[in-house]
Design an enzyme around this catalytic site. Structure first.
Site, PDB file in Angstrom:
ATOM      1  N   HIS A  34       1.547  -4.603   2.152  1.00 25.28           N
ATOM      2  CA  HIS A  34       1.640  -6.148   1.620  1.00 25.28           C
ATOM      3  C   HIS A  34       3.309  -6.419   2.281  1.00 25.28           C
ATOM      4  O   HIS A  34       3.622  -5.811   2.858  1.00 25.28           O
ATOM      5  CB  HIS A  34       0.712  -5.910   0.070  1.00 25.28           C
ATOM      6  CG  HIS A  34       1.632  -5.342  -0.241  1.00 25.28           C
ATOM      7  ND1 HIS A  34       3.694  -5.367  -0.490  1.00 25.28           N
ATOM      8  CD2 HIS A  34       1.105  -4.270  -1.565  1.00 25.28           C
ATOM      9  CE1 HIS A  34       3.685  -4.747  -1.843  1.00 25.28           C
ATOM     10  NE2 HIS A  34       2.485  -4.420  -2.302  1.00 25.28           N
ATOM     11  N   HIS A  37       5.468  -4.325   1.148  1.00 26.19           N
ATOM     12  CA  HIS A  37       6.284  -4.039   2.046  1.00 26.19           C
ATOM     13  C   HIS A  37       6.865  -4.421   3.483  1.00 26.19           C
ATOM     14  O   HIS A  37       7.573  -4.005   3.816  1.00 26.19           O
ATOM     15  CB  HIS A  37       5.661  -2.555   2.793  1.00 26.19           C
ATOM     16  CG  HIS A  37       4.626  -1.393   1.233  1.00 26.19           C
ATOM     17  ND1 HIS A  37       3.407  -2.235   0.708  1.00 26.19           N
ATOM     18  CD2 HIS A  37       5.069  -0.416   0.476  1.00 26.19           C
ATOM     19  CE1 HIS A  37       3.220  -1.509  -0.151  1.00 26.19           C
ATOM     20  NE2 HIS A  37       3.684  -0.233  -0.163  1.00 26.19           N
ATOM     21  N   GLN A  61       3.077  12.990  -7.090  1.00 29.58           N
ATOM     22  CA  GLN A  61       3.763  12.515  -8.344  1.00 29.58           C
ATOM     23  C   GLN A  61       2.750  11.209  -8.763  1.00 29.58           C
ATOM     24  O   GLN A  61       2.718  10.419  -9.714  1.00 29.58           O
ATOM     25  CB  GLN A  61       4.789  10.815  -7.037  1.00 29.58           C
ATOM     26  CG  GLN A  61       3.640   9.639  -6.661  1.00 29.58           C
ATOM     27  CD  GLN A  61       4.813   9.185  -5.875  1.00 29.58           C
ATOM     28  OE1 GLN A  61       5.451   9.505  -4.947  1.00 29.58           O
ATOM     29  NE2 GLN A  61       4.445   7.691  -5.977  1.00 29.58           N
ATOM     30  N   SER A 185       1.151  -5.725  -5.524  1.00 30.09           N
ATOM     31  CA  SER A 185       1.311  -4.188  -5.559  1.00 30.09           C
ATOM     32  C   SER A 185      -0.353  -3.527  -4.459  1.00 30.09           C
ATOM     33  O   SER A 185      -1.726  -4.639  -4.647  1.00 30.09           O
ATOM     34  CB  SER A 185       1.143  -4.317  -6.654  1.00 30.09           C
ATOM     35  OG  SER A 185       0.895  -2.798  -7.002  1.00 30.09           O
TER      36      SER A 185
HETATM   37  O1  PAF Z   1       7.643   3.708  -4.019  1.00 32.63           O
HETATM   38  C1  PAF Z   1       6.314   3.823  -3.627  1.00 32.63           C
HETATM   39  O2  PAF Z   1       5.253   3.532  -2.636  1.00 32.63           O
HETATM   40  C2  PAF Z   1       6.766   5.822  -3.902  1.00 32.63           C
HETATM   41  O3  PAF Z   1       7.217   6.088  -4.860  1.00 32.63           O
HETATM   42  C3  PAF Z   1       7.318   6.311  -2.879  1.00 32.63           C
HETATM   43  C4  PAF Z   1       8.668   5.464  -3.044  1.00 32.63           C
HETATM   44  C5  PAF Z   1       6.763   5.642  -1.330  1.00 32.63           C
HETATM   45  C6  PAF Z   1       7.534   7.424  -2.792  1.00 32.63           C
HETATM   46  O4  PAF Z   1       6.102   8.061  -2.555  1.00 32.63           O
END
Ligand code: PAF
Length: 281
Positions: A34, A37, A61, A185
């Site tokens: 979006h 980014h 994660q 987001s």
């Molecule tokens: O912020 C994010 O989108 C993620 O945490 C990242 C930094 C790409 C790591 O997967």
């Protein structure tokens, strides 16, 4: 602009650029890009000869009950945005390319990762630090770009780079918001129309907290109470945390007088949203 799936292809491309003496910026993302980014990519394009965008939903994660399976993905749309913004390479690996079946080496951190989002997402930052370290090793960029919306992540990555002597600069970039104040987001797409409206309580509450500090309030507990009351007034909200911490070490503070991060995480329906403001002094 090229899209590549393997670590070897990234390395070959970066090696060729390095032979020409070109600088390289990296924008790590999980895709579904979006304008937030896009602002990171644009900054990297402005500051480096070549820009790599990693587009990888990093499984390690996400906690077992989190949204890994439903996390939105759209590589075609991401590629169009990257191309329009001037990126040169998208690295879009499969999970198997990043993690061997017997993968068992992690980058972990004490202290900074235990509070805020780390309290309810105990394995999250280990996953972030590990994948970001891997991306740094694969791309070997001069600079890497992270948004302030994930302020704890930005602080954690900066500390990791300092502690492990990684030879690159971390560039933090401002939060990009919708016109009505909601922080951009990828998870905003989960919100129904009613929830989208309710989600405005995050930025509204932070604005009230910030105004109180600007008007001279120094008691962090009082500022937190103002923010909490505003969020609680929204029936679709459920607070995960409202915290004011020292921006240098993420330790809770009693006074708002130093450099502080005011950060919140709030469920709107089932969607967990985060937002914050930083005052640097
Ligand atoms: O912020 C994010 O989108 C993620 O945490 C990242 C930094 C790409 C790591 O997967």
């Amino acid at each position: 602009m090229k899209i590549v799936k393997t670590i070897e292809e990234v390395r070959e491309q970066v090696k060729a650029w390095r032979k020409e003496g070109l600088s390289v910026g990296l924008v790590p993302t999980m895709g579904y890009l979006h304008e937030g980014h896009q602002s990171l990519i644009a900054r990297s394009v402005a500051e480096n000869d070549r820009t790599v965008v990693s587009d990888f939903v990093n499984p390690i994660q996400f906690g077992p009950t989190e949204d890994l399976a439903t996390y939105p993905r759209d590589l075609e749309r991401d590629a169009a945005l990257c191309e329009a913004t001037g990126a040169n390479l998208i690295f879009n690996p499969e999970a198997e390319e990043m993690y061997a079946p017997d993968f068992c080496t992690y980058v972990d951190m004490d202290h900074l990762t235990k509070g805020l989002c780390g309290a309810s997402r105990p394995i999250h930052f280990r996953g972030v630090c590990t994948v970001v370290s891997k991306l740094f090793h694969i791309v070997q960029p001069d600079r890497a770009y992270f948004g302030q919306k994930d302020a704890q992540q930005l602080a954690v990555i900066r500390r990791m780079v300092r502690d492990l002597n990684m030879p690159l600069e971390i560039v933090g970039c401002p939060i990009i918001r919708e016109e009505d104040g909601l922080a951009k987001s990828s998870r905003n797409t989960y919100l129904s129309a009613e929830e989208r409206q309710a989600a405005l309580c995050l930025s509204r509450a932070l604005n009230k907290g910030k105004a109180a500090i600007e008007a001279g309030e120094t008691d962090a507990a009082k500022v937190k109470a103002i923010i909490t009351a505003e969020i609680k007034a929204e029936p679709l909200s459920r607070i995960d945390y409202v915290e004011i911490v020292d921006w240098n070490n993420l330790e809770p503070v009693a006074s708002t007088e130093g450099s502080i991060l005011t950060a919140i995480a709030v469920y709107i329906g089932k969607t967990r949203l985060i937002d914050n403001f930083i005052i640097e002094r």
